[in-house]
Design an enzyme around this catalytic site. Structure first.
Site, PDB file in Angstrom:
ATOM      1  N   ASP A 160     -43.225  50.022 -10.464  1.00 48.11           N
ATOM      2  CA  ASP A 160     -43.835  48.794  -9.976  1.00 48.11           C
ATOM      3  C   ASP A 160     -44.760  48.271 -11.086  1.00 48.11           C
ATOM      4  OD1 ASP A 160     -44.844  46.803  -8.103  1.00 48.11           O
ATOM      5  OD2 ASP A 160     -46.621  48.087  -7.929  1.00 48.11           O
ATOM      6  N   ASP A 179     -47.886  45.515 -10.500  1.00 48.52           N
ATOM      7  CA  ASP A 179     -49.262  45.314 -10.048  1.00 48.52           C
ATOM      8  C   ASP A 179     -49.836  46.587  -9.444  1.00 48.52           C
ATOM      9  OD1 ASP A 179     -49.443  42.591 -10.722  1.00 48.52           O
ATOM     10  OD2 ASP A 179     -48.473  41.986  -8.855  1.00 48.52           O
ATOM     11  N   ASP A 235     -51.261  38.248  -9.301  1.00 46.88           N
ATOM     12  CA  ASP A 235     -51.390  37.022  -8.516  1.00 46.88           C
ATOM     13  C   ASP A 235     -52.854  36.701  -8.210  1.00 46.88           C
ATOM     14  OD1 ASP A 235     -48.690  36.549  -8.462  1.00 46.88           O
ATOM     15  OD2 ASP A 235     -48.370  37.328  -6.444  1.00 46.88           O
ATOM     16  N   ASP A 255     -42.709  42.536  -7.390  1.00 48.61           N
ATOM     17  CA  ASP A 255     -42.762  41.298  -6.617  1.00 48.61           C
ATOM     18  C   ASP A 255     -43.758  40.310  -7.228  1.00 48.61           C
ATOM     19  OD1 ASP A 255     -42.097  39.512  -4.642  1.00 48.61           O
ATOM     20  OD2 ASP A 255     -43.286  40.461  -3.061  1.00 48.61           O
ATOM     21  N   ASP A 302     -47.287  51.881  -5.858  1.00 47.45           N
ATOM     22  CA  ASP A 302     -48.558  51.963  -5.143  1.00 47.45           C
ATOM     23  C   ASP A 302     -48.514  51.288  -3.776  1.00 47.45           C
ATOM     24  OD1 ASP A 302     -50.307  49.134  -5.213  1.00 47.45           O
ATOM     25  OD2 ASP A 302     -48.703  49.274  -6.676  1.00 47.45           O
TER      26      ASP A 302
END
Length: 284
Positions: free
Chosen positions: A48, A50, A59, A140, A221
């Protein structure tokens, strides 16, 4: 590996013609595959971005380039659960209207701090044998945020694939964000189910390789990292960041439904703990 991350950032959740939304020329470009991934890799590792590779949520950090470093209440009030990608489209449009430039956004993304121990883990993967790790990033966030950080930190070439929501600047200088794909998973946000991506990628690569990987690893996470980790088998390893949502969901699943979560679970507070486990596994 291909010269750009944007070569590899679209994987449909189902074969074309079975409910796919219309695909733009940009999506067709992103569907193309980078060349020259060795089929001899023993292990596949997913990351992942972030709060896994970087110690913030990109974001949230992009708000630093907004006037006064905050968003107006009317804009924040447009958020709807499960529709965060659509909300971020509106945020990026607002930033462009306020005169925020590509350079402004890139600059703030380049400064994102790595999570504790993550530089050590990335360096470990860089220096391993060519036959060890196939490295994939699955996020994402969006391709522009990720690409900005990876390039600034010299990590882009490590990743054989990057899957994220496509984001490109239009002729007016606005960063235009699109959803990654459509899917039917009730657990995940409307724009991305990471389990769909993991399953599709592993199946495709196994077909190309003619054999499975010795092990698959997943480093994450968030709650949306729990869903793909459910697809791992008993020889695979999930590395959830300790006390973050992915870790809590795995723990709750072990308690409520023993045997449902099959992978070995190795929580980490510093990514150096991930290195320690990988060092042991590569020699088994």
């Amino acid at each position: 590996m291909g010269d750009s991350l944007f070569n590899c950032c679209y994987v449909p959740a189902h074969p074309p013609g079975e409910g796919d939304p219309p695909r733009s020329r940009r999506a067709d470009i992103m569907a193309s595959q980078p060349a020259n991934i060795s089929n001899n890799k023993r292990f596949l590792i997913f990351f992942d971005f972030d709060e896994t590779i970087v110690d913030e949520t990109s974001d949230d950090i992009v708000v630093q380039v907004a006037p006064g470093q905050h968003l107006p209440a009317w804009l924040k009030d447009t958020y709807q659960p499960g529709r965060y990608n659509e909300y971020m489209q509106r945020v990026l449009a607002y930033l462009a209207e306020q005169g925020v430039t590509e350079s402004d956004i890139r600059g703030v993304m380049e400064k994102l701090p790595a999570t504790p121990g993550m530089p050590t883990l990335l360096q470990y993967l860089r220096t391993r044998s060519q036959q060890d790790f196939e490295v994939v990033l699955l996020s994402d966030a969006n391709t522009f945020f990720i690409d900005s950080w990876l390039r600034r930190n010299g990590a882009r070439q490590l990743f054989h694939r990057v899957f994220s929501n496509p984001a490109t600047f239009n002729k007016d200088g606005r960063l235009v964000l699109r959803p990654f794909h459509s899917h039917e998973c009730q657990r995940c946000p409307a724009n991305m189910c990471k389990q769909v991506v993991v399953r599709d990628y592993v199946a495709r690569r196994m077909q190309e390789r003619g054999r499975p990987y010795q092990r698959v690893f997943y480093v994450g996470d968030g709650a949306n990292d729990f869903c793909p980790a459910l697809s791992l088998g008993p020889r695979d390893v999930a590395f959830p960041r300790r006390d973050f949502p992915m870790h809590r969901l795995i723990t709750e699943t072990h308690e409520a439904m023993p045997g449902e979560f099959k992978a070995v679970t190795v929580p980490w507070a510093s990514a150096e703990e991930v290195v320690g486990r990988l060092r042991k596994l590569v020699v088994e």
